[in-house]
Enzyme design. Sequence first.
Site, PDB file in Angstrom:
ATOM      1  N   SER A 124     -48.788  33.228   2.770  1.00 40.69           N
ATOM      2  CA  SER A 124     -47.571  33.899   3.240  1.00 40.69           C
ATOM      3  C   SER A 124     -47.505  33.926   4.771  1.00 40.69           C
ATOM      4  O   SER A 124     -48.482  34.222   5.450  1.00 40.69           O
ATOM      5  CB  SER A 124     -47.527  35.334   2.715  1.00 40.69           C
ATOM      6  OG  SER A 124     -46.466  36.019   3.342  1.00 40.69           O
TER       7      SER A 124
ATOM      8  N   SER B 211     -45.448  35.982   6.236  1.00 37.61           N
ATOM      9  CA  SER B 211     -44.881  37.287   6.589  1.00 37.61           C
ATOM     10  C   SER B 211     -45.694  38.039   7.643  1.00 37.61           C
ATOM     11  O   SER B 211     -45.095  38.647   8.545  1.00 37.61           O
ATOM     12  CB  SER B 211     -44.708  38.147   5.334  1.00 37.61           C
ATOM     13  OG  SER B 211     -43.725  37.575   4.517  1.00 37.61           O
TER      14      SER B 211
ATOM     15  N   LYS C 181     -41.528  40.552  -8.183  1.00 38.06           N
ATOM     16  CA  LYS C 181     -40.263  41.135  -7.721  1.00 38.06           C
ATOM     17  C   LYS C 181     -39.570  41.977  -8.805  1.00 38.06           C
ATOM     18  O   LYS C 181     -38.910  42.959  -8.483  1.00 38.06           O
ATOM     19  CB  LYS C 181     -39.325  40.045  -7.207  1.00 38.06           C
ATOM     20  CG  LYS C 181     -39.813  39.409  -5.898  1.00 38.06           C
ATOM     21  CD  LYS C 181     -38.815  38.400  -5.368  1.00 38.06           C
ATOM     22  CE  LYS C 181     -39.364  37.700  -4.134  1.00 38.06           C
ATOM     23  NZ  LYS C 181     -38.389  36.768  -3.549  1.00 38.06           N
TER      24      LYS C 181
ATOM     25  N   ASP D 172     -33.238  38.946   0.188  1.00 38.53           N
ATOM     26  CA  ASP D 172     -33.235  37.478   0.126  1.00 38.53           C
ATOM     27  C   ASP D 172     -31.833  36.897   0.341  1.00 38.53           C
ATOM     28  O   ASP D 172     -31.654  35.950   1.113  1.00 38.53           O
ATOM     29  CB  ASP D 172     -33.771  36.993  -1.231  1.00 38.53           C
ATOM     30  CG  ASP D 172     -35.280  37.149  -1.342  1.00 38.53           C
ATOM     31  OD1 ASP D 172     -35.961  37.102  -0.295  1.00 38.53           O
ATOM     32  OD2 ASP D 172     -35.775  37.306  -2.472  1.00 38.53           O
TER      33      ASP D 172
ATOM     34  N   MET E 201     -33.777  26.354  -0.571  1.00 36.83           N
ATOM     35  CA  MET E 201     -34.371  27.673  -0.321  1.00 36.83           C
ATOM     36  C   MET E 201     -35.879  27.599  -0.100  1.00 36.83           C
ATOM     37  O   MET E 201     -36.481  28.563   0.347  1.00 36.83           O
ATOM     38  CB  MET E 201     -34.011  28.636  -1.457  1.00 36.83           C
ATOM     39  CG  MET E 201     -32.563  29.106  -1.316  1.00 36.83           C
ATOM     40  SD  MET E 201     -31.868  30.046  -2.682  1.00 36.83           S
ATOM     41  CE  MET E 201     -33.154  31.200  -3.029  1.00 36.83           C
TER      42      MET E 201
ATOM     43  N   TYR F 102     -39.148  25.589   1.895  1.00 37.00           N
ATOM     44  CA  TYR F 102     -39.215  25.022   3.244  1.00 37.00           C
ATOM     45  C   TYR F 102     -40.397  24.078   3.370  1.00 37.00           C
ATOM     46  O   TYR F 102     -41.260  24.016   2.488  1.00 37.00           O
ATOM     47  CB  TYR F 102     -39.255  26.125   4.308  1.00 37.00           C
ATOM     48  CG  TYR F 102     -40.400  27.100   4.152  1.00 37.00           C
ATOM     49  CD1 TYR F 102     -40.208  28.295   3.474  1.00 37.00           C
ATOM     50  CD2 TYR F 102     -41.659  26.818   4.677  1.00 37.00           C
ATOM     51  CE1 TYR F 102     -41.258  29.197   3.320  1.00 37.00           C
ATOM     52  CE2 TYR F 102     -42.705  27.724   4.533  1.00 37.00           C
ATOM     53  CZ  TYR F 102     -42.499  28.905   3.847  1.00 37.00           C
ATOM     54  OH  TYR F 102     -43.533  29.782   3.696  1.00 37.00           O
TER      55      TYR F 102
END
Length: 269
Positions: free
Chosen positions: A15, A17, A66, A102, A213, A215
Amino acid sequence: MIDHYAVIGNPVEHSKSPQIHTMFARDCGQDIAYRRLLAPLDGFRDTVERFRAEGGRGLNVTLPFKEQAYRLATVHTDRARSAGAVNTLRFDADSIFGDNTDGAGLVRDIRENLGITIAARRVLLLGAGGAARGVLGPLLAEAPAALTIANRTLTRAQDLARHFDSNVHASTYQELSGNTFDVVINATSASLAGALPPLPRGVYAAGALAYDMMYGTKSAVFLENARAAGAGLTADGLGMLVEQAAESFFLWRGVRPRTATVLAALRAA
Ligand code: ATR
């Protein structure tokens, strides 16, 4: 005391993030710590509760949690409800706030970073799984001329279309023949298996945007194919990743971070 945040997932080691939020925090002068949190596949709730008990203030949620995050949240935004999934949790005094950023991230990337209008354009969304559902509400809020969901399994696209409004059409890939679109968004997981959604020839209108969506290397085949098929502009989902993170940061900290330098730094890396 410094506020703690994390991205929770399984797997989570790749990740980006932590990098993104650390850059946001520096840019906004916010003193936070942000890390990766690996939860066992059967241990999402326990891992979240431990993080919260230790003083954690919020989480980004990634695959495959999620939907579980949606169930854990006690307060939901409309866009979380329409997505049926939560990617941002905020631990408030008496509640767990759940949102899904998102779709907002995708729309912001297309509109602000790429400079493409969705309003009054013909949009084609490929795929009808969680990724597609997660962005449908915010895409429709931009008021496209029409939005078509194409999926290999037509019934899944129909179920999703029914969930939303009459401006959403469900289609097989074959039935797209003869139609053109201004914005084509790949929300399938096909490229994970090295496959392409079976788009017929001629779906890209002049100057159309093809957006994946995913990458990096995962999006490369779809985007190369789109260029060869006549798309005027192609983009991967790195901008969406940064923009959805910015929206989460705003929900936690009440400050909207600048995204351009962060996106440029990720591209350079
Ligand atoms: P996610 O949460 O990533 O959306 P998902 O719910 O499993 O994952 O959905 C995956 C989506 O990618 C579905 O729309 C799936 O099509 P089906 O519903 O017909 O299975 C689509 N998909 C996966 N592999 C594909 C392929 N090779 N070609 C076209 N679509 C594909």
